[in-house]
Design a protein around this motif. Sequence first.
Motif, short mmCIF file in Angstrom:
data_model
loop_
_atom_site.label_atom_id
_atom_site.label_comp_id
_atom_site.label_asym_id
_atom_site.label_seq_id
_atom_site.Cartn_x
_atom_site.Cartn_y
_atom_site.Cartn_z
N SER A 56 8.82 2.29 -29.40
CA SER A 56 9.63 2.01 -28.31
C SER A 56 8.83 1.37 -27.34
O SER A 56 9.66 0.75 -26.42
CB SER A 56 10.00 3.55 -27.70
OG SER A 56 8.93 4.09 -27.51
N MET A 76 10.40 -6.60 -29.14
CA MET A 76 10.69 -6.87 -30.63
C MET A 76 11.39 -8.47 -30.65
O MET A 76 12.10 -8.59 -29.66
CB MET A 76 11.31 -6.11 -31.39
CG MET A 76 10.76 -4.85 -31.51
SD MET A 76 9.07 -4.64 -32.40
CE MET A 76 9.84 -5.23 -34.13
N ARG A 113 17.83 -2.48 -31.51
CA ARG A 113 16.68 -1.75 -31.78
C ARG A 113 17.12 -0.28 -31.85
O ARG A 113 18.01 0.18 -30.96
CB ARG A 113 15.55 -2.13 -30.91
CG ARG A 113 15.81 -1.44 -29.42
CD ARG A 113 14.49 -1.77 -28.61
NE ARG A 113 13.35 -1.34 -28.80
CZ ARG A 113 12.14 -1.65 -28.70
NH1 ARG A 113 12.01 -3.02 -28.07
NH2 ARG A 113 10.95 -1.50 -29.41
N ASN A 143 15.04 2.98 -31.65
CA ASN A 143 13.56 3.74 -31.54
C ASN A 143 13.40 4.87 -32.53
O ASN A 143 12.35 4.96 -32.49
CB ASN A 143 13.27 3.90 -29.89
CG ASN A 143 13.41 2.53 -29.27
OD1 ASN A 143 12.89 1.44 -29.83
ND2 ASN A 143 13.53 2.74 -27.94
N THR A 182 12.91 0.76 -36.00
CA THR A 182 13.60 -0.33 -36.71
C THR A 182 14.54 -1.34 -35.43
O THR A 182 14.90 -0.63 -34.74
CB THR A 182 14.59 0.13 -37.51
OG1 THR A 182 13.95 0.75 -38.64
CG2 THR A 182 14.97 -1.13 -38.16
N ALA A 183 14.02 -2.54 -35.46
CA ALA A 183 14.90 -3.50 -34.94
C ALA A 183 15.79 -4.25 -35.97
O ALA A 183 15.54 -4.50 -36.99
CB ALA A 183 13.90 -4.56 -34.26
N CYS A 220 10.18 -11.07 -38.08
CA CYS A 220 10.35 -10.38 -36.90
C CYS A 220 8.81 -10.03 -36.51
O CYS A 220 7.90 -10.51 -37.22
CB CYS A 220 10.61 -8.95 -37.38
SG CYS A 220 9.86 -7.97 -38.63
#
Length: 126
Positions: free
Chosen positions: A29, A33, A70, A72, A76-77, A94
């Motif tokens: 978090s 990204m 995203r 958190n 994952t984004a 990424c």
Amino acid sequence: VQLQASGGGLVQAGGSLRLSCAASGRTFSSYGMAWFRQVPGKEREFAAAIRWSGTTYYTDSVKGRFTISRDNAKNTAYLQMDSLKPEDTAVYYCAASSMALRTITSAQAVGSYEYWGQGTLVTVSS
């Protein structure tokens, strides 16, 4: 931080794909990204980024078509890609940054990112 990109594939022009970038580590978090893309013989190109705060940046060629987000809780984004064009064909990477990414200049610089995923191929047919 280890990054695992997925979701690439073959799609017709005008179609959609959603890329995912799963990250290891408990501090996801706090990282900015981003998604970059690269075609053979060319430099890696910035596509989109999202700060820890949720602020987003896009390169002009994808504005209005791509959406970075995203989750958190899932570490994952995502990159939702709509209205795809043949010129979007590339390997998509990424990346994660511990920098603040307060400006688009910093967000779009390859050197701002310490961690990179392995890439996922997106092919858009005409």
